[in-house]
Design a protein around this motif. Structure first.
Motif, PDB file in Angstrom:
ATOM      1  N   GLY A  12     -74.794  36.056  -3.935  1.00 36.06           N
ATOM      2  CA  GLY A  12     -74.877  36.282  -2.493  1.00 36.06           C
ATOM      3  C   GLY A  12     -74.107  35.214  -1.719  1.00 36.06           C
ATOM      4  O   GLY A  12     -73.750  34.165  -2.265  1.00 36.06           O
ATOM      5  N   VAL A  14     -71.048  35.069  -0.556  1.00 35.20           N
ATOM      6  CA  VAL A  14     -69.633  34.777  -0.847  1.00 35.20           C
ATOM      7  C   VAL A  14     -68.676  35.540   0.079  1.00 35.20           C
ATOM      8  O   VAL A  14     -67.460  35.450  -0.080  1.00 35.20           O
ATOM      9  CB  VAL A  14     -69.277  35.081  -2.325  1.00 35.20           C
ATOM     10  CG1 VAL A  14     -70.044  34.179  -3.265  1.00 35.20           C
ATOM     11  CG2 VAL A  14     -69.520  36.545  -2.663  1.00 35.20           C
ATOM     12  N   ASN A  45     -77.597  43.736   6.982  1.00 33.79           N
ATOM     13  CA  ASN A  45     -77.098  42.944   8.109  1.00 33.79           C
ATOM     14  C   ASN A  45     -75.720  43.361   8.602  1.00 33.79           C
ATOM     15  O   ASN A  45     -75.177  42.729   9.506  1.00 33.79           O
ATOM     16  CB  ASN A  45     -77.118  41.446   7.781  1.00 33.79           C
ATOM     17  CG  ASN A  45     -76.236  41.111   6.590  1.00 33.79           C
ATOM     18  OD1 ASN A  45     -75.525  41.981   6.081  1.00 33.79           O
ATOM     19  ND2 ASN A  45     -76.273  39.873   6.142  1.00 33.79           N
ATOM     20  N   LEU A  49     -73.362  41.941  11.915  1.00 29.54           N
ATOM     21  CA  LEU A  49     -71.991  41.410  11.862  1.00 29.54           C
ATOM     22  C   LEU A  49     -71.028  42.276  12.667  1.00 29.54           C
ATOM     23  O   LEU A  49     -70.037  41.784  13.208  1.00 29.54           O
ATOM     24  CB  LEU A  49     -71.511  41.319  10.406  1.00 29.54           C
ATOM     25  CG  LEU A  49     -71.844  40.009   9.670  1.00 29.54           C
ATOM     26  CD1 LEU A  49     -73.328  39.741   9.599  1.00 29.54           C
ATOM     27  CD2 LEU A  49     -71.273  40.024   8.262  1.00 29.54           C
ATOM     28  N   ALA A 122     -76.632  41.924  -3.344  1.00 24.01           N
ATOM     29  CA  ALA A 122     -76.258  40.876  -4.300  1.00 24.01           C
ATOM     30  C   ALA A 122     -77.165  40.951  -5.534  1.00 24.01           C
ATOM     31  O   ALA A 122     -78.279  41.483  -5.469  1.00 24.01           O
ATOM     32  CB  ALA A 122     -76.384  39.509  -3.630  1.00 24.01           C
ATOM     33  N   ASN A 173     -62.127  35.256  -2.380  1.00 19.80           N
ATOM     34  CA  ASN A 173     -62.414  34.853  -0.989  1.00 19.80           C
ATOM     35  C   ASN A 173     -62.419  33.332  -0.868  1.00 19.80           C
ATOM     36  O   ASN A 173     -62.637  32.610  -1.835  1.00 19.80           O
ATOM     37  CB  ASN A 173     -63.761  35.425  -0.532  1.00 19.80           C
ATOM     38  CG  ASN A 173     -63.931  35.329   0.976  1.00 19.80           C
ATOM     39  OD1 ASN A 173     -62.945  35.165   1.714  1.00 19.80           O
ATOM     40  ND2 ASN A 173     -65.158  35.435   1.447  1.00 19.80           N
ATOM     41  N   MET A 174     -62.159  32.898   0.351  1.00 17.60           N
ATOM     42  CA  MET A 174     -62.199  31.466   0.706  1.00 17.60           C
ATOM     43  C   MET A 174     -61.213  30.660  -0.140  1.00 17.60           C
ATOM     44  O   MET A 174     -61.512  29.536  -0.557  1.00 17.60           O
ATOM     45  CB  MET A 174     -63.612  30.902   0.569  1.00 17.60           C
ATOM     46  CG  MET A 174     -64.644  31.705   1.363  1.00 17.60           C
ATOM     47  SD  MET A 174     -66.230  30.887   1.436  1.00 17.60           S
ATOM     48  CE  MET A 174     -67.350  32.268   1.704  1.00 17.60           C
ATOM     49  N   SER A 209     -61.267  30.418   6.165  1.00 21.65           N
ATOM     50  CA  SER A 209     -60.786  30.614   7.530  1.00 21.65           C
ATOM     51  C   SER A 209     -61.881  30.359   8.557  1.00 21.65           C
ATOM     52  O   SER A 209     -62.937  31.014   8.533  1.00 21.65           O
ATOM     53  CB  SER A 209     -60.275  32.060   7.632  1.00 21.65           C
ATOM     54  OG  SER A 209     -60.389  32.554   8.936  1.00 21.65           O
ATOM     55  N   LEU A 212     -62.477  33.515  10.546  1.00 23.16           N
ATOM     56  CA  LEU A 212     -63.381  34.493   9.919  1.00 23.16           C
ATOM     57  C   LEU A 212     -64.841  34.064  10.102  1.00 23.16           C
ATOM     58  O   LEU A 212     -65.706  34.870  10.438  1.00 23.16           O
ATOM     59  CB  LEU A 212     -63.051  34.603   8.442  1.00 23.16           C
ATOM     60  CG  LEU A 212     -62.682  36.001   7.948  1.00 23.16           C
ATOM     61  CD1 LEU A 212     -61.937  35.925   6.634  1.00 23.16           C
ATOM     62  CD2 LEU A 212     -63.887  36.886   7.816  1.00 23.16           C
ATOM     63  N   ARG A 213     -65.090  32.766   9.895  1.00 22.01           N
ATOM     64  CA  ARG A 213     -66.454  32.264  10.049  1.00 22.01           C
ATOM     65  C   ARG A 213     -66.927  32.432  11.491  1.00 22.01           C
ATOM     66  O   ARG A 213     -68.020  32.916  11.746  1.00 22.01           O
ATOM     67  CB  ARG A 213     -66.497  30.787   9.625  1.00 22.01           C
ATOM     68  CG  ARG A 213     -67.882  30.297   9.271  1.00 22.01           C
ATOM     69  CD  ARG A 213     -67.884  28.808   9.030  1.00 22.01           C
ATOM     70  NE  ARG A 213     -67.194  28.091  10.099  1.00 22.01           N
ATOM     71  CZ  ARG A 213     -66.206  27.218   9.898  1.00 22.01           C
ATOM     72  NH1 ARG A 213     -65.808  26.940   8.681  1.00 22.01           N
ATOM     73  NH2 ARG A 213     -65.621  26.612  10.919  1.00 22.01           N
ATOM     74  N   ILE A 216     -68.059  35.908  12.638  1.00 22.17           N
ATOM     75  CA  ILE A 216     -69.418  36.308  12.255  1.00 22.17           C
ATOM     76  C   ILE A 216     -70.400  35.807  13.317  1.00 22.17           C
ATOM     77  O   ILE A 216     -71.289  36.535  13.758  1.00 22.17           O
ATOM     78  CB  ILE A 216     -69.777  35.702  10.871  1.00 22.17           C
ATOM     79  CG1 ILE A 216     -68.794  36.177   9.801  1.00 22.17           C
ATOM     80  CG2 ILE A 216     -71.213  36.015  10.487  1.00 22.17           C
ATOM     81  CD1 ILE A 216     -68.865  37.612   9.429  1.00 22.17           C
TER      82      ILE A 216
HETATM   83  N1  LIG Z   1     -62.826  33.684   4.146  1.00 22.11           N
HETATM   84  C1  LIG Z   1     -63.848  33.038   4.741  1.00 22.11           C
HETATM   85  N2  LIG Z   1     -63.654  31.839   5.350  1.00 22.11           N
HETATM   86  C2  LIG Z   1     -64.668  31.159   5.923  1.00 22.11           C
HETATM   87  N3  LIG Z   1     -65.937  31.620   5.964  1.00 22.11           N
HETATM   88  C3  LIG Z   1     -66.199  32.802   5.392  1.00 22.11           C
HETATM   89  C4  LIG Z   1     -65.182  33.582   4.752  1.00 22.11           C
HETATM   90  N4  LIG Z   1     -65.745  34.731   4.277  1.00 22.11           N
HETATM   91  C5  LIG Z   1     -67.056  34.672   4.597  1.00 22.11           C
HETATM   92  N5  LIG Z   1     -67.340  33.520   5.260  1.00 22.11           N
HETATM   93  C6  LIG Z   1     -68.646  33.077   5.767  1.00 22.11           C
HETATM   94  O1  LIG Z   1     -69.559  33.064   4.671  1.00 22.11           O
HETATM   95  C7  LIG Z   1     -70.864  33.442   5.112  1.00 22.11           C
HETATM   96  C8  LIG Z   1     -71.383  34.563   4.236  1.00 22.11           C
HETATM   97  O2  LIG Z   1     -70.652  35.749   4.511  1.00 22.11           O
HETATM   98  P1  LIG Z   1     -71.262  37.194   4.283  1.00 22.11           P
HETATM   99  O3  LIG Z   1     -72.550  37.363   5.023  1.00 22.11           O
HETATM  100  O4  LIG Z   1     -70.184  38.167   4.533  1.00 22.11           O
HETATM  101  O5  LIG Z   1     -71.572  37.075   2.730  1.00 22.11           O
HETATM  102  P2  LIG Z   1     -72.381  38.061   1.782  1.00 22.11           P
HETATM  103  O6  LIG Z   1     -71.800  37.834   0.426  1.00 22.11           O
HETATM  104  O7  LIG Z   1     -72.365  39.439   2.279  1.00 22.11           O
HETATM  105  O8  LIG Z   1     -73.835  37.462   1.895  1.00 22.11           O
HETATM  106  P3  LIG Z   1     -75.249  38.168   1.538  1.00 22.11           P
HETATM  107  O9  LIG Z   1     -75.338  38.151   0.054  1.00 22.11           O
HETATM  108  O10 LIG Z   1     -76.213  37.241   2.188  1.00 22.11           O
HETATM  109  O11 LIG Z   1     -75.236  39.542   2.126  1.00 22.11           O
HETATM  110  C9  LIG Z   1     -70.729  33.834   6.572  1.00 22.11           C
HETATM  111  O12 LIG Z   1     -71.132  32.738   7.367  1.00 22.11           O
HETATM  112  C10 LIG Z   1     -69.244  34.063   6.749  1.00 22.11           C
HETATM  113  O13 LIG Z   1     -68.793  33.758   8.038  1.00 22.11           O
END
Ligand SMILES: Nc1ncnc2c1ncn2[C@@H]1O[C@H](COP(=O)(O)OP(=O)(O)OP(=O)(O)O)[C@@H](O)[C@H]1O
Length: 259
Positions: A12, A14, A45, A49, A122, A173-174, A209, A212-213, A216
């Motif tokens: 989760g 990521v 969620n 978003l 996840a 990612n990231m 990025s 991107l953050r 959200i």
């Molecule tokens: N490429 C990125 N750069 C910076 N921050 C990022 C990037 N991708 C996601 N994030 C940040 O990481 C966090 C988690 O993102 P997200 O909720 O999409 O993850 P998820 O895998 O769906 O989580 P969950 O398992 O809780 O549903 C968020 O705060 C989001 O802004």
């Protein structure tokens, strides 16, 4: 022909939901009719978003208050959303029969849809494995951390051994840059190649990025703006690659079964 894409990660946090949403908006901006189905029941969620307030959710389907055709609500850039329910009771009652009911109910969306994007919960749970097996294409979100590798590997192995899911695409990612992303993918593929009989492909990457953050936090997805940033370009490439990857055609229940 319409197709479904399961966006999953194993671990989760990521960026799975961020990527599912922005991939959906990218395809929608390109003229595809796209719906995002949030199957993270109980902890859904995607609507938060996306900054939308759905009137009906999967809970209404399960409680016979609505049909699947009545659930999609309008999100940004033409993207439709079928919101998951929220609350512990929803989470608890998603057994195999209910999962199958939800998958089958997407048949009703076939006439009005080109792409169904499924945000998978996840973890390598039965729920996640069943949902992934019912999708045509699987996009695994990976980050360059040992825990992401372990959890993605566990999930892929379970899907392969239990359901014969064969084709997987990976988005890193990231990542710091393109080389870093490709290196992360290659290291992961070295592991899967040694132990699993699967087809694993690199589908692209998203940079680490702040935009991107922040998107959200602001509840305004990055693809709301059609500017030429590194992020929007990455999502465009990802959308193109995903639409060209081979489909899994394992027998059994499938999303958009009437397509
Ligand atoms: N490429 C990125 N750069 C910076 N921050 C990022 C990037 N991708 C996601 N994030 C940040 O990481 C966090 C988690 O993102 P997200 O909720 O999409 O993850 P998820 O895998 O769906 O989580 P969950 O398992 O809780 O549903 C968020 O705060 C989001 O802004």
């Amino acid at each position: 022909m319409a197709y479904s894409v399961a966006v999953t990660s194993g671990k989760g946090g990521v960026g799975k939901t961020s990527i599912a949403i922005n991939l959906g908006m990218t395809l929608s901006r390109e003229g595809q009719r796209v719906c995002l189905l949030d199957t993270d029941f109980g902890l859904a969620n995607a609507h938060i978003l996306l900054g939308v307030n759905p009137q009906k959710t999967i809970s209404d389907l399960l409680n016979n208050r609505a049909t699947m055709s009545e659930l999609p609500c309008n999100g940004p850039a033409g993207l439709k959303l079928v919101a998951g329910g929220s609350g512990l009771t929803d989470l608890l009652k998603i057994d195999e029969n209910i999962r199958n009911q939800i998958i089958r109910s997407t048949d009703a969306l076939c006439d009005n849809l080109d792409v169904l994007i499924v945000d998978v919960p996840a973890g390598a749970t039965d729920s996640a494995i069943d949902i992934i097996a019912a999708a045509d294409r699987v996009l695994v979100v990976l980050v360059g951390e040992p825990t992401s590798f372990t959890d993605a590997y566990t999930l892929i192995k379970a899907c392969s051994l239990e359901k014969n899911t064969y084709h997987f695409s990976v988005v890193v990612n990231m990542a710091n840059n393109a080389n870093h992303a490709k290196d992360t993918f290659d290291r992961f593929k070295n592991i899967t190649d040694r132990f699993l009989d699967i087809d694993l492909r690199f589908a692209g990457y998203l940079p680490l990025s702040s935009a991107l953050r922040d998107s959200i936090v602001k509840r305004r997805p990055i693809m709301s703006d059609n500017g030429k940033t590194a992020e929007t370009q990455s999502f465009k490439k990802l959308a193109l690659t995903i639409s060209q990857t081979p489909k899994n055609e394992t027998p059994g229940l499938r999303f958009l079964g009437l397509k």
